[in-house]
Design a protein around this motif. Structure first.
Motif, PDB file in Angstrom:
ATOM      1  N   MET A   1       0.844  -1.193   0.000  1.00 16.71           N
ATOM      2  CA  MET A   1       0.000   0.000   0.000  1.00 16.71           C
ATOM      3  C   MET A   1       0.879   1.243   0.000  1.00 16.71           C
ATOM      4  SD  MET A   1      -3.047   1.131   2.634  1.00 16.71           S
ATOM      5  CE  MET A   1      -3.905  -0.410   2.358  1.00 16.71           C
ATOM      6  N   VAL A   2       0.613   2.155  -0.937  1.00 15.68           N
ATOM      7  CA  VAL A   2       1.379   3.381  -1.051  1.00 15.68           C
ATOM      8  C   VAL A   2       0.410   4.559  -1.122  1.00 15.68           C
ATOM      9  CG1 VAL A   2       3.347   2.296  -2.194  1.00 15.68           C
ATOM     10  CG2 VAL A   2       1.464   3.161  -3.568  1.00 15.68           C
TER      11      VAL A   2
ATOM     12  N   ASP B   1      -1.650   6.260   6.937  1.00 11.28           N
ATOM     13  CA  ASP B   1      -1.205   6.219   8.320  1.00 11.28           C
ATOM     14  C   ASP B   1      -1.312   4.785   8.831  1.00 11.28           C
ATOM     15  OD1 ASP B   1      -3.875   5.808   8.779  1.00 11.28           O
ATOM     16  OD2 ASP B   1      -4.089   7.348  10.310  1.00 11.28           O
ATOM     17  N   ALA B   2      -1.053   4.595  10.127  1.00 12.72           N
ATOM     18  CA  ALA B   2      -1.020   3.242  10.688  1.00 12.72           C
ATOM     19  C   ALA B   2      -2.378   2.546  10.553  1.00 12.72           C
ATOM     20  CB  ALA B   2      -0.590   3.290  12.154  1.00 12.72           C
ATOM     21  N   ALA B   3      -3.477   3.291  10.788  1.00 15.69           N
ATOM     22  CA  ALA B   3      -4.806   2.685  10.700  1.00 15.69           C
ATOM     23  C   ALA B   3      -5.109   2.216   9.277  1.00 15.69           C
ATOM     24  CB  ALA B   3      -5.872   3.680  11.162  1.00 15.69           C
TER      25      ALA B   3
ATOM     26  N   LYS C   1      -4.899  -3.673   5.487  1.00 15.23           N
ATOM     27  CA  LYS C   1      -4.500  -4.802   4.635  1.00 15.23           C
ATOM     28  C   LYS C   1      -4.848  -6.130   5.317  1.00 15.23           C
ATOM     29  CE  LYS C   1      -0.202  -3.598   4.350  1.00 15.23           C
ATOM     30  NZ  LYS C   1       1.242  -3.570   3.990  1.00 15.23           N
ATOM     31  N   GLU C   2      -4.508  -6.233   6.589  1.00 15.69           N
ATOM     32  CA  GLU C   2      -4.788  -7.473   7.307  1.00 15.69           C
ATOM     33  C   GLU C   2      -6.270  -7.623   7.601  1.00 15.69           C
ATOM     34  OE1 GLU C   2      -2.528  -9.720   7.602  1.00 15.69           O
ATOM     35  OE2 GLU C   2      -1.077  -8.357   6.690  1.00 15.69           O
ATOM     36  N   ARG C   3      -6.940  -6.491   7.942  1.00 18.66           N
ATOM     37  CA  ARG C   3      -8.382  -6.565   8.207  1.00 18.66           C
ATOM     38  C   ARG C   3      -9.140  -7.026   6.966  1.00 18.66           C
ATOM     39  NH1 ARG C   3      -7.708  -1.753  11.065  1.00 18.66           N
ATOM     40  NH2 ARG C   3      -8.422  -0.512   9.294  1.00 18.66           N
ATOM     41  N   VAL C   4      -8.807  -6.422   5.844  1.00 13.68           N
ATOM     42  CA  VAL C   4      -9.521  -6.740   4.605  1.00 13.68           C
ATOM     43  C   VAL C   4      -9.270  -8.190   4.193  1.00 13.68           C
ATOM     44  CG1 VAL C   4      -9.597  -6.251   2.129  1.00 13.68           C
ATOM     45  CG2 VAL C   4      -9.629  -4.366   3.782  1.00 13.68           C
ATOM     46  N   LYS C   5      -8.059  -8.660   4.353  1.00 15.64           N
ATOM     47  CA  LYS C   5      -7.748 -10.042   3.987  1.00 15.64           C
ATOM     48  C   LYS C   5      -8.590 -11.029   4.799  1.00 15.64           C
ATOM     49  CE  LYS C   5      -3.838 -13.230   3.488  1.00 15.64           C
ATOM     50  NZ  LYS C   5      -2.358 -13.375   3.623  1.00 15.64           N
TER      51      LYS C   5
ATOM     52  N   ARG D   1      -2.013  13.031   3.225  1.00 11.36           N
ATOM     53  CA  ARG D   1      -1.963  11.995   4.247  1.00 11.36           C
ATOM     54  C   ARG D   1      -3.340  11.354   4.407  1.00 11.36           C
ATOM     55  NH1 ARG D   1       2.127   9.145   6.831  1.00 11.36           N
ATOM     56  NH2 ARG D   1       1.412   8.379   8.834  1.00 11.36           N
ATOM     57  N   LYS D   2      -3.416  10.031   4.344  1.00  5.26           N
ATOM     58  CA  LYS D   2      -4.679   9.308   4.510  1.00  5.26           C
ATOM     59  C   LYS D   2      -4.697   8.689   5.907  1.00  5.26           C
ATOM     60  CE  LYS D   2      -4.451   9.828  -0.035  1.00  5.26           C
ATOM     61  NZ  LYS D   2      -3.007   9.898  -0.266  1.00  5.26           N
ATOM     62  N   GLU D   3      -5.808   8.859   6.616  1.00  8.34           N
ATOM     63  CA  GLU D   3      -5.880   8.355   7.979  1.00  8.34           C
ATOM     64  C   GLU D   3      -7.263   7.793   8.266  1.00  8.34           C
ATOM     65  OE1 GLU D   3      -6.506  12.860   9.789  1.00  8.34           O
ATOM     66  OE2 GLU D   3      -5.626  11.298  11.029  1.00  8.34           O
TER      67      GLU D   3
END
Length: 509
Positions: free
Chosen positions: A33-34, A38-40, A45-49, A74-76
């Motif tokens: 992911m680029v 932010d951390a959330a 990635k793991e939540r969606v998987k 910045r995306k948060e």
């Protein structure tokens, strides 16, 4: 396969359109992911998987690249979970991509596929037309919030599988329709009533003037004199929110995350915020690495009540000076500068001295002159200049305490306040930026508060005796204009100015 799903991010209370580009291709398994997440967002990635697997969908085994555009923003927050999930499903050809260009997706996903509400939905919905959006797909708990905006198709779902079915068979679903104005009109005003206040005619009058003109107010008096009780009854005599005002207030509460677990749509009553005196400057004016609104913005179009004003830290109180003057608060950080609206009525209360009994006719004050001086030194002159009404609240007499009769109710007072505000709005019809007398600038005072010889002599005497600044003098004229509106007078009279001068208790102290 490359697909793009539209989402949005919040900067201040403004929405920025964000493209979630997902490319599913062959190669070693992995997800990258680029785009300044932010951390959330990285954790999504793991939540969606896990979500896709638990919901019965296949997670692609190849290389997945997720790009969030624009790359310099910045995306948060977890609101990108849903668009990322849909992007992966569309990129792996498990869902139809035909509607992805017309709709905007927001929502947090749980590991079982259910959708959880997120913050900031209403500002995004309000900006949807400018963003080129036809409709929005949001969690069911956010649907009413977004549906307030007219002309926007809003679909609320409780599970990821429902969103997939909607994208495959959109003809089976109808958008949520909501009449925001009807909801605002039908709202029930459930606030404290003035009839509970015994005596205190002078303070009640000041409260009515503050409501009619939007003036800032401070009550000074000994403990138990009813300062807090009076302040908490101000919202009950304020005019109801107009639809545009309710939309402003709700957007701020939405960005602050106060609507996420509230299935209602609009904030239908004027806010009343009462932060504790231990509050920090950031909690009061807003802040953080990625600024969020503080108490003064959450009180926008309502009341900010600061109980025990002198117990607040002096540097925290100084933060109020610019918002009280401009009606906005600007927060600058290294990465961004944002502005939040902060047009509120300040109501404060304080004791006259550390022991609380200076000037009381029953209990003597035990403070020295030096202690009282240090006590009031926490409140700077420029800050007090911005408080229009400074009212002494005395202890109730025994016969007033035991009296069974109640005072005047809030309803008739609200009618008088509404009439005075309508009179002022007609006067300022050429300048929509001025909503009440407290908003007047110098050129408005010259036009609507002309001074005859009697008024000029009265003001000059007050300036000499009380040491008033030019700003404090302007505030007296604004209060006098409100008193004239309550009396139904088109022209300012000397008695209006004389009454306004009486509300400078701290200047006399």
């Amino acid at each position: 396969m490359l697909v793009r799903v539209w989402s949005a991010s919040i900067v201040g209370i403004d929405a920025v359109k964000v493209g979630v580009e997902v490319n599913v291709s062959g190669g070693l398994p992995g997800t990258v992911m680029v785009g300044l997440p932010d951390a959330a967002v990285q954790e999504s990635k793991e939540r969606v998987k896990a979500t896709l697997k638990n919901a019965g969908y296949a997670f692609p085994t190849g290389k997945i690249v997720i790009n969030l555009t624009p790359a310099d923003l910045r995306k948060e927050g977890p609101s990108f979970d849903l668009p990322i999930s849909i992007g992966i499903l569309a990129g792996s050809e498990q869902v139809s991509p035909h509607l992805l260009g017309d709709y905007l997706f927001l929502g947090e996903v749980s590991l079982d596929g259910s959708l959880r509400p997120v913050a900031g939905v209403l500002p995004i919905a309000a900006a949807a037309e400018k963003l080129g959006i036809v409709g929005m797909v949001v969690p069911a708990d956010n649907a009413r919030e977004a549906a307030v905006v007219r002309g926007l198709k809003v679909y609320g779902f409780g599970h990821l599988s429902e969103v997939v079915d909607f994208l495959d068979r959109p003809q089976l679903y109808q958008p949520l329709e909501l009449d925001g104005i009807a909801e605002l009109v039908s709202s029930d005003l459930n606030v404290a009533d003035l009839r509970d206040v015994k005596g205190q005619a002078h303070a009640r009058r000041a409260l009515e003037i503050a409501a009619a003109g939007g003036h800032n107010l401070i009550f000074v008096g000994p403990p138990g004199s009813g300062k807090t009780m009076l302040a908490r009854r101000l919202p009950g005599i304020l005019p109801p929110l107009a639809f545009a005002e309710a939309l402003e207030v709700t957007q701020i509460h939405s960005v602050a995350g106060l609507l996420k677990h509230n299935k209602g749509s609009l904030v239908t009553s004027r806010p009343f915020r009462s932060p504790h005196h231990s509050a920090s400057g950031a909690s009061l004016v807003g802040g953080g690495s990625y600024p969020r609104p503080g108490e003064i913005s959450l009180a926008h179009r309502g009341v900010l009540f600061l109980d025990e004003l002198t117990e607040f830290k002096r540097d925290v109180l100084e933060f109020l000076r610019q918002p009280l003057e401009d009606g906005t608060v600007t927060i600058s950080r290294a990465r961004q500068t944002v502005s939040f609206p902060a047009k509120f009525t300040l109501v404060a209360s304080t004791n006259p001295c550390p022991c609380g009994y200076y000037g009381d006719n029953i209990q003597p004050c035990t403070c020295s002159g030096r202690q009282r001086e240090q006590y009031w030194a926490k409140l700077s002159g420029p800050l007090m200049d911005r408080i229009d009404l400074q009212v002494a609240v005395n202890r109730l007499k025994p016969e007033e305490i035991t009296r069974q009769a109640t005072g005047e109710e809030s309803a008739p007072v609200r009618v008088r306040v509404q009439a005075a505000r309508e009179r002022a709005q007609q006067r300022f019809s050429r300048d929509p930026s001025v909503r009440c007398n407290a908003d007047m600038q110098s050129h408005h005072l010259r036009e609507w508060c002309p001074l005859d010889d009697s008024i000029r002599n009265l003001l000059e005497t007050a300036i000499r005796r009380l040491g008033l600044s030019a700003r404090a003098t302007d505030r007296i004229l604004k209060v006098a204009r409100t008193i004239a509106d309550l009396a139904g007078d088109d022209r300012l009279q000397a008695q209006h100015v004389a009454e306004a001068i009486q509300y400078r208790t701290i200047d006399r102290m």
